[in-house]
Design an enzyme around this catalytic site. Structure first.
Site, PDB file in Angstrom:
ATOM      1  N   CYS A   2       0.851  -1.190   0.000  1.00  0.00           N
ATOM      2  CA  CYS A   2       0.000   0.000   0.000  1.00  0.00           C
ATOM      3  C   CYS A   2       0.883   1.235   0.000  1.00  0.00           C
ATOM      4  O   CYS A   2       2.091   1.155   0.191  1.00  0.00           O
ATOM      5  CB  CYS A   2      -0.889   0.023   1.229  1.00  0.00           C
ATOM      6  SG  CYS A   2      -1.936  -1.426   1.353  1.00  0.00           S
ATOM      7  N   ASN A 101       0.922   0.171   5.634  1.00  0.00           N
ATOM      8  CA  ASN A 101       1.500  -0.598   4.529  1.00  0.00           C
ATOM      9  C   ASN A 101       2.259  -1.761   5.135  1.00  0.00           C
ATOM     10  O   ASN A 101       3.137  -1.550   5.964  1.00  0.00           O
ATOM     11  CB  ASN A 101       2.449   0.293   3.719  1.00  0.00           C
ATOM     12  CG  ASN A 101       3.281  -0.471   2.696  1.00  0.00           C
ATOM     13  OD1 ASN A 101       4.391  -0.069   2.370  1.00  0.00           O
ATOM     14  ND2 ASN A 101       2.771  -1.573   2.181  1.00  0.00           N
ATOM     15  N   GLY A 102       1.892  -2.968   4.726  1.00  0.00           N
ATOM     16  CA  GLY A 102       2.574  -4.142   5.250  1.00  0.00           C
ATOM     17  C   GLY A 102       1.577  -5.196   5.666  1.00  0.00           C
ATOM     18  O   GLY A 102       0.419  -5.169   5.236  1.00  0.00           O
ATOM     19  N   TYR A 257      10.354  -4.561  -8.053  1.00  0.00           N
ATOM     20  CA  TYR A 257       9.082  -4.287  -8.723  1.00  0.00           C
ATOM     21  C   TYR A 257       8.267  -3.138  -8.135  1.00  0.00           C
ATOM     22  O   TYR A 257       7.784  -2.280  -8.867  1.00  0.00           O
ATOM     23  CB  TYR A 257       8.231  -5.562  -8.705  1.00  0.00           C
ATOM     24  CG  TYR A 257       6.776  -5.361  -9.088  1.00  0.00           C
ATOM     25  CD1 TYR A 257       6.408  -5.024 -10.390  1.00  0.00           C
ATOM     26  CD2 TYR A 257       5.762  -5.501  -8.140  1.00  0.00           C
ATOM     27  CE1 TYR A 257       5.065  -4.844 -10.735  1.00  0.00           C
ATOM     28  CE2 TYR A 257       4.426  -5.321  -8.480  1.00  0.00           C
ATOM     29  CZ  TYR A 257       4.082  -4.996  -9.776  1.00  0.00           C
ATOM     30  OH  TYR A 257       2.771  -4.813 -10.110  1.00  0.00           O
TER      31      TYR A 257
HETATM   32  O1  LIG Z   1       4.396 -13.523 -13.088  1.00  0.00           O
HETATM   33  P1  LIG Z   1       3.304 -12.559 -12.813  1.00  0.00           P
HETATM   34  O2  LIG Z   1       2.373 -13.084 -11.772  1.00  0.00           O
HETATM   35  O3  LIG Z   1       2.596 -12.119 -14.047  1.00  0.00           O
HETATM   36  O4  LIG Z   1       3.927 -11.285 -12.114  1.00  0.00           O
HETATM   37  C1  LIG Z   1       5.049 -10.590 -12.595  1.00  0.00           C
HETATM   38  C2  LIG Z   1       4.663  -9.471 -13.523  1.00  0.00           C
HETATM   39  O5  LIG Z   1       3.763  -8.547 -12.856  1.00  0.00           O
HETATM   40  C3  LIG Z   1       4.346  -7.267 -12.805  1.00  0.00           C
HETATM   41  O6  LIG Z   1       3.867  -6.439 -13.850  1.00  0.00           O
HETATM   42  P2  LIG Z   1       2.650  -5.403 -13.702  1.00  0.00           P
HETATM   43  O7  LIG Z   1       1.815  -5.466 -14.912  1.00  0.00           O
HETATM   44  O8  LIG Z   1       1.946  -5.608 -12.417  1.00  0.00           O
HETATM   45  O9  LIG Z   1       3.295  -3.961 -13.553  1.00  0.00           O
HETATM   46  P3  LIG Z   1       4.296  -3.104 -14.461  1.00  0.00           P
HETATM   47  O10 LIG Z   1       3.465  -2.472 -15.536  1.00  0.00           O
HETATM   48  O11 LIG Z   1       4.840  -2.110 -13.479  1.00  0.00           O
HETATM   49  O12 LIG Z   1       5.361  -3.963 -15.001  1.00  0.00           O
HETATM   50  C4  LIG Z   1       5.820  -7.497 -12.972  1.00  0.00           C
HETATM   51  O13 LIG Z   1       6.462  -6.356 -13.514  1.00  0.00           O
HETATM   52  C5  LIG Z   1       5.865  -8.656 -13.931  1.00  0.00           C
HETATM   53  O14 LIG Z   1       5.689  -8.198 -15.248  1.00  0.00           O
HETATM   54  N1  LIG Z   2      -0.365  -4.251   0.829  1.00  0.00           N
HETATM   55  C1  LIG Z   2      -0.489  -3.745   2.028  1.00  0.00           C
HETATM   56  O1  LIG Z   2       0.364  -3.039   2.533  1.00  0.00           O
HETATM   57  C2  LIG Z   2      -1.774  -4.146   2.746  1.00  0.00           C
HETATM   58  C3  LIG Z   2      -2.040  -3.521   4.077  1.00  0.00           C
HETATM   59  C4  LIG Z   2      -3.042  -4.345   4.899  1.00  0.00           C
HETATM   60  N2  LIG Z   2      -2.470  -5.614   5.267  1.00  0.00           N
HETATM   61  C5  LIG Z   2      -4.332  -4.546   4.102  1.00  0.00           C
HETATM   62  O2  LIG Z   2      -4.598  -5.631   3.628  1.00  0.00           O
HETATM   63  O3  LIG Z   2      -5.054  -3.597   3.938  1.00  0.00           O
HETATM   64 MG   LIG Z   3       5.466  -6.025 -15.399  1.00  0.00          MG
END
Ligand SMILES: O=P(O)(O)OC[C@H]1O[C@H](OP(=O)(O)OP(=O)(O)O)[C@H](O)[C@@H]1O
Ligand SMILES: NC(=O)CC[C@H](N)C(=O)O
Ligand SMILES: [Mg+2]
Length: 501
Positions: A2, A101-102, A257
């Site tokens: 988050c 967040n967490g 990421y």
């Molecule tokens: O193996 P998966 O479960 O598919 O997860 C990995 C993928 O998900 C994320 O992309 P995302 O589209 O969320 O965001 P981005 O546009 O910032 O790359 C990450 O960058 C990979 O591309």
């Molecule tokens: N991704 C997160 O940081 C989630 C915060 C909290 N555990 C929720 O589920 O709202």
């Molecule tokens: Mg991606």
């Protein structure tokens, strides 16, 4: 993951909070919320959707006051229901609102304690509501008639003793100020900064420095693991180390990421860390496959671009943006629900045929988690006419669940769990698959700040910095299989307790 934000300003903060949340949108797309304080009252608006959907002009007008906090949510506990959107509120002591967040790993035990010892009611499945009540209870224990920084810091210290897991927190204490803190391992990031205005100094805390940049705040520094900052209503800033044995172990997946590349986390430029990931991966390919026949390196937008460019340079091979991303589709990985994620990959990315036709392409992504993206994308590259499709991941195989704020609680969802690299390669239908080595990933980040001796790398090696019992992981797996964690709830299909319309 988050996003959290808090501002103690000299004028209305509603627009700044809104703008800051839009900059943190990549950390959570499911719900958003802002609460402000003015003249003894709190003003809260939260709900499901992107920041731009949750706040209309009529809400913004009602969010009055020079101090407030905000949150964008990506659920890792409970459900996606708007009743679990944040900030959460509790009325005693003072009236406290909190954004988290967490993820906590002793939520159930804390919930029991809260009921049996403190007679506190928790109305949702969210660990963040539990965290808020622990903080509130510990603040109450201080019996403060006039709240002093000392009381706040003592309460944070007690939170550290009772809560286990990851937490970057911002909370507002009605009529007093804003407090932010980081868990004793510093798993989740929190920074703070200041802005000079004609009316005086303003302070801001946020998950990432990029939110400070966007609002013209100057980054002062990251909070240390276990440290808390308290900014009172008159703008005085206090900081204190509240943990007994803090140990810097930030989540390495932020660098892989989650974070924006233009953020600086724990003194490491995320952009540079990703560049090094690409460079080191390129070196590995040169070492292990010196006679490769790669014609072109193609990133899988968005996040892998930075590392893919460096990788191509290291190989001395052309870099081409072969996939075009529909800018109106949000991040796929943090969408709740596999059906939605899968559909989005094809809607989001479209190949430019001539970059693929008759070529041996090396597709680069930052990570392969469930394999949703890689499976689809390899197929798309073949459909676009590629001769051979190789795949490189800037991070190592993701084989273990995450329990600290990334929605991957169950090993069986991970494509590399229980599979060799060759088996993953077959599963995504690639002709060859190259993963980053974990020591290289660690080096890529650590080079930016050699003082970071340890990271949370659990998703890659199963080594959880807080310690996690096999029973806990087994229970998570079970609850996920029963559809009880980060469950997708149809929007508007629920009733919640407190929300302004
Ligand atoms: O193996 P998966 O479960 O598919 O997860 C990995 C993928 O998900 C994320 O992309 P995302 O589209 O969320 O965001 P981005 O546009 O910032 O790359 C990450 O960058 C990979 O591309
Ligand atoms: N991704 C997160 O940081 C989630 C915060 C909290 N555990 C929720 O589920 O709202
Ligand atoms: Mg991606």
């Amino acid at each position: 993951m988050c996003g959290i934000i808090g501002i103690v300003g000299q004028g209305p903060v509603n627009q700044s909070l809104y703008d800051g949340l839009t900059v943190l949108q990549h950390r959570g797309q499911d719900a958003a919320g802002i609460v402000t304080y003015h003249d003894g009252r709190l003003y809260l608006r939260k709900g499901n959707g992107l920041v731009r959907d949750v706040f209309r002009a009529r809400h913004m007008q009602e969010l009055v006051g020079n101090i407030g906090i905000g949150h964008v949510r990506y659920p890792t506990a409970g459900s996606s229901s708007s009743a679990e959107a944040q900030p959460f509120y509790v009325n005693s002591p003072f009236g406290i609102t909190l954004g988290h967040n967490g993820n906590l790993i002793n939520t159930e035990a804390l919930k029991r304690e809260l009921f049996l010892q403190d007679r506190r009611h928790i109305n949702t499945e969210s660990d963040s509501e539990v965290l808020l009540n622990i903080f509130a209870q510990e603040l109450l224990h201080q019996q403060p008639l006039h709240l002093e920084p000392e009381h706040v810091f003592n309460a944070v210290g007690a939170v550290h003793r009772r809560c286990r897991g990851a937490y970057g927190v911002v909370a507002m204490i009605n009529g007093h100020g804003i407090v932010a803190f980081r868990d004793p391992y510093g798993i989740r990031p929190v920074v703070y900064g200041m802005r000079e205005t004609a009316a005086g100094l303003e302070y801001m805390v946020a998950s990432e420095s990029v939110a400070l940049d966007a609002l013209g705040f100057k980054l002062i520094r990251d909070l240390a693991p276990g440290e808390a900052i308290y900014i009172d209503l008159s703008g005085h800033l206090h900081t204190r180390q509240c943990a007994e044995a803090p140990q810097y172990s930030p989540c390495i997946f932020e660098y892989v990421y989650f974070a924006r590349p233009d953020s600086i986390i724990d003194d490491v430029f995320v952009h540079k860390a990703r560049m090094r990931m690409g460079d080191y991966l390129g070196r590995k390919i040169m070492r292990e496959w010196p006679d490769h026949d790669i014609d072109v390196v193609i990133p899988i937008p968005e996040t892998s671009r930075t590392s893919a460019l460096e990788l191509a340079m290291r190989l001395g091979v052309k870099y081409r943006e072969g996939f075009i991303k529909n800018r109106y589709i949000a991040r796929t990985f943090i969408m709740p629900g596999q059906t939605e994620r899968k559909k989005s990959v094809r809607q989001k990315l479209n190949p430019i045929g001539l970059e693929f036709q008759g070529k041996n392409v090396l597709l680069v992504d930052d990570s392969i988690v469930r394999g949703t993206t890689s499976r689809e994308i390899v197929m798309m590259a073949r459909d676009a006419g590629a001769r051979r499709v190789y795949f490189a991941s800037a991070s190592p195989p993701v084989r273990y669940p995450n329990v600290y704020g990334i929605d991957m609680p169950a090993a069986h969802e991970l494509i590399a769990h229980g599979r060799t690299e060759q088996e993953v390669c077959e599963a995504i239908c690639a002709d060859r698959l190259i993963y980053q080595d974990l020591p290289d990933l660690v080096r890529a980040v650590q080079k930016g700040n050699p003082k970071l001796a340890r990271f949370d790398t659990a998703v890659f090696d199963g080594d959880y910095v807080t310690g996690v019992s096999p029973d806990y992981l087994a229970a998570l797996e079970q609850r996920r299989a029963e559809g009880k964690i980060a469950v997708r709830v149809p929007r508007q299909a629920h009733i919640d307790l407190h929300n302004t319309v």
